[in-house]
Design a protein around this motif. Structure first.
Motif, PDB file in Angstrom:
ATOM      1  N   ARG A 128       0.851  -1.194   0.000  1.00  0.00           N
ATOM      2  CA  ARG A 128       0.000   0.000   0.000  1.00  0.00           C
ATOM      3  C   ARG A 128       0.887   1.245   0.000  1.00  0.00           C
ATOM      4  O   ARG A 128       1.316   1.735   1.054  1.00  0.00           O
ATOM      5  N   ALA A 129       1.151   1.737  -1.190  1.00  0.00           N
ATOM      6  CA  ALA A 129       2.004   2.915  -1.389  1.00  0.00           C
ATOM      7  C   ALA A 129       1.811   3.379  -2.820  1.00  0.00           C
ATOM      8  O   ALA A 129       1.194   2.688  -3.642  1.00  0.00           O
ATOM      9  N   PHE A 130       2.337   4.555  -3.114  1.00  0.00           N
ATOM     10  CA  PHE A 130       2.382   4.999  -4.504  1.00  0.00           C
ATOM     11  C   PHE A 130       3.747   5.605  -4.781  1.00  0.00           C
ATOM     12  O   PHE A 130       4.414   6.139  -3.885  1.00  0.00           O
ATOM     13  N   ALA A 131       4.171   5.484  -6.038  1.00  0.00           N
ATOM     14  CA  ALA A 131       5.419   6.093  -6.489  1.00  0.00           C
ATOM     15  C   ALA A 131       5.086   7.387  -7.226  1.00  0.00           C
ATOM     16  O   ALA A 131       4.086   7.463  -7.948  1.00  0.00           O
ATOM     17  N   VAL A 132       5.917   8.386  -7.045  1.00  0.00           N
ATOM     18  CA  VAL A 132       5.700   9.680  -7.681  1.00  0.00           C
ATOM     19  C   VAL A 132       6.326   9.652  -9.069  1.00  0.00           C
ATOM     20  O   VAL A 132       7.533   9.471  -9.219  1.00  0.00           O
ATOM     21  N   VAL A 133       5.506   9.828 -10.089  1.00  0.00           N
ATOM     22  CA  VAL A 133       5.965   9.876 -11.472  1.00  0.00           C
ATOM     23  C   VAL A 133       6.330  11.309 -11.853  1.00  0.00           C
ATOM     24  O   VAL A 133       7.354  11.561 -12.484  1.00  0.00           O
ATOM     25  N   ALA A 138      10.079  10.132  -8.231  1.00  0.00           N
ATOM     26  CA  ALA A 138      10.577   8.800  -7.855  1.00  0.00           C
ATOM     27  C   ALA A 138      10.415   8.471  -6.378  1.00  0.00           C
ATOM     28  O   ALA A 138      10.731   7.356  -5.960  1.00  0.00           O
ATOM     29  N   ALA A 139       9.925   9.408  -5.569  1.00  0.00           N
ATOM     30  CA  ALA A 139       9.682   9.099  -4.164  1.00  0.00           C
ATOM     31  C   ALA A 139       8.558   8.074  -4.041  1.00  0.00           C
ATOM     32  O   ALA A 139       7.680   7.982  -4.894  1.00  0.00           O
ATOM     33  N   VAL A 140       8.587   7.297  -2.962  1.00  0.00           N
ATOM     34  CA  VAL A 140       7.536   6.320  -2.663  1.00  0.00           C
ATOM     35  C   VAL A 140       6.854   6.751  -1.369  1.00  0.00           C
ATOM     36  O   VAL A 140       7.519   6.985  -0.355  1.00  0.00           O
ATOM     37  N   ARG A 200       1.862   6.618  -9.362  1.00  0.00           N
ATOM     38  CA  ARG A 200       1.591   5.239  -9.753  1.00  0.00           C
ATOM     39  C   ARG A 200       1.337   4.414  -8.486  1.00  0.00           C
ATOM     40  O   ARG A 200       2.298   4.026  -7.807  1.00  0.00           O
ATOM     41  N   PRO A 201       0.077   4.133  -8.125  1.00  0.00           N
ATOM     42  CA  PRO A 201      -0.189   3.303  -6.949  1.00  0.00           C
ATOM     43  C   PRO A 201       0.362   1.886  -7.129  1.00  0.00           C
ATOM     44  O   PRO A 201       0.276   1.314  -8.233  1.00  0.00           O
ATOM     45  N   PRO A 220      -6.253   0.873 -10.831  1.00  0.00           N
ATOM     46  CA  PRO A 220      -5.613  -0.431 -10.655  1.00  0.00           C
ATOM     47  C   PRO A 220      -4.161  -0.297 -10.199  1.00  0.00           C
ATOM     48  O   PRO A 220      -3.512   0.737 -10.408  1.00  0.00           O
ATOM     49  N   ALA A 221      -3.650  -1.361  -9.603  1.00  0.00           N
ATOM     50  CA  ALA A 221      -2.239  -1.390  -9.223  1.00  0.00           C
ATOM     51  C   ALA A 221      -1.370  -1.209 -10.462  1.00  0.00           C
ATOM     52  O   ALA A 221      -1.599  -1.837 -11.498  1.00  0.00           O
ATOM     53  N   GLY A 222      -0.401  -0.321 -10.385  1.00  0.00           N
ATOM     54  CA  GLY A 222       0.535  -0.095 -11.479  1.00  0.00           C
ATOM     55  C   GLY A 222       0.093   0.913 -12.510  1.00  0.00           C
ATOM     56  O   GLY A 222       0.884   1.293 -13.372  1.00  0.00           O
TER      57      GLY A 222
END
Length: 287
Positions: free
Chosen positions: A4-9, A148-150, A67-68, A99-101
């Motif tokens: 349960r996280a997201f990446a910063v695009v 790129a942070a999570v 991007r979750p 959705p995931a990704g």
């Protein structure tokens, strides 16, 4: 990708984590901070089934993209903007399942300045003094988003998403701020006070989360001396040496040495969060 996280695009010009803020610490020199438009923050939380105090993302002007790593319900509100999921249009102001990704894109504000992004479960950044809010003045709380942070998310709400839609106020064409004069209105001439209450100012491009700066007629001082530093509150209208009023917002300093001519009613400050540079500003004195 099940965590349960997201990446910063794309972090955007200024995207921060905000909740209701860390009130009760002004004696330590810590301002409240929190979402500049608390009504928008509460509404997007409601749409995804979160409590109103859950942490959200606050974007500024040009949105962001994330991007979750797990499937998550998301709602984007506040300043209207385009919303896309993996390049396909998605709803603004309503819950959307991502959705995931997949990449959630929050576009540039069409009207207003700040959009709010709620995730089911809330943004789970580490709290500081009871709040997850980013404070740009003191540096407390999580840093503004960077590419790129999570960023972690909390558990999905047990009740699932909230209502399909909620009413949204429009960004102001004219910002009307109701004020109570004082505590230092006697430091200004009668002409200055008349100008303050009757002339239209404009939102300055130099405005930020600390204060809404104005352009317009300077307020002439009746007292030439300087004040010792004194406490400042949310909504205080401080007048620096150039004479143009500054309305203190969520990240304002807790003390200051310039005179405060009036204090804005707190309920009017959410509209200030969405007032773009050049928006006319009127100060209306009330009792």
């Amino acid at each position: 990708m099940t965590d349960r996280a997201f990446a910063v695009v794309r972090a955007g010009a200024l995207t921060t984590v905000q909740d209701r803020g860390r009130s009760g610490h002004a004696h330590l020199g810590v301002p409240r901070s929190g979402a500049l438009d608390p009504y928008a923050s509460a509404l997007v939380n409601r749409l995804v089934g979160n409590p109103a105090e859950a942490a959200v993302l606050e974007t500024t002007v040009d949105g962001c993209a994330v991007r979750p790593r797990c499937a998550v319900t998301v709602a984007v509100g506040g300043a209207p903007c385009a919303v896309r999921v993996d390049g396909r249009p998605a709803a603004w102001g309503a819950p959307v399942r991502v959705p995931a990704g997949a990449v959630l894109e929050v576009g540039a504000a069409v009207r207003g300045l700040r959009s709010y992004v709620a995730f089911g479960g809330g943004v789970a950044a580490e709290p500081v003094l009871g709040s997850r809010s980013t404070d740009l003045l003191s540096g407390l709380g999580p840093a503004p988003l960077r590419d790129a942070a999570v960023v972690p998310l909390g558990p999905e709400p047990a009740g699932g998403p909230g209502p399909d839609v909620v009413p949204w106020p429009a960004a102001p064409g004219e910002l009307v701020l109701r004020v109570r004069l004082g505590p230092r209105d006697d430091w200004f001439t009668s002409t200055a006070l008349r100008l303050f209450g009757t002339r239209a100012y404009r939102v300055s491009p130099a405005s930020n989360r600390i204060g809404l700066r104005t352009e317009g007629p300077p307020l002439e001082r009746a007292v030439a001396g300087e004040l010792p530093s004194e406490g400042m509150v949310l909504g205080a209208v401080q007048v620096p040496p150039d004479g143009r009023p500054v309305v203190f917002l969520a990240d304002h300093p807790t003390t200051g040495g310039y005179p405060v001519v009036a204090v804005v009613r707190e309920r009017d400050l959410a509209a200030a969060a969405q007032a773009v540079p050049g928006t006319p500003v009127r100060f209306i004195a009330t009792r």
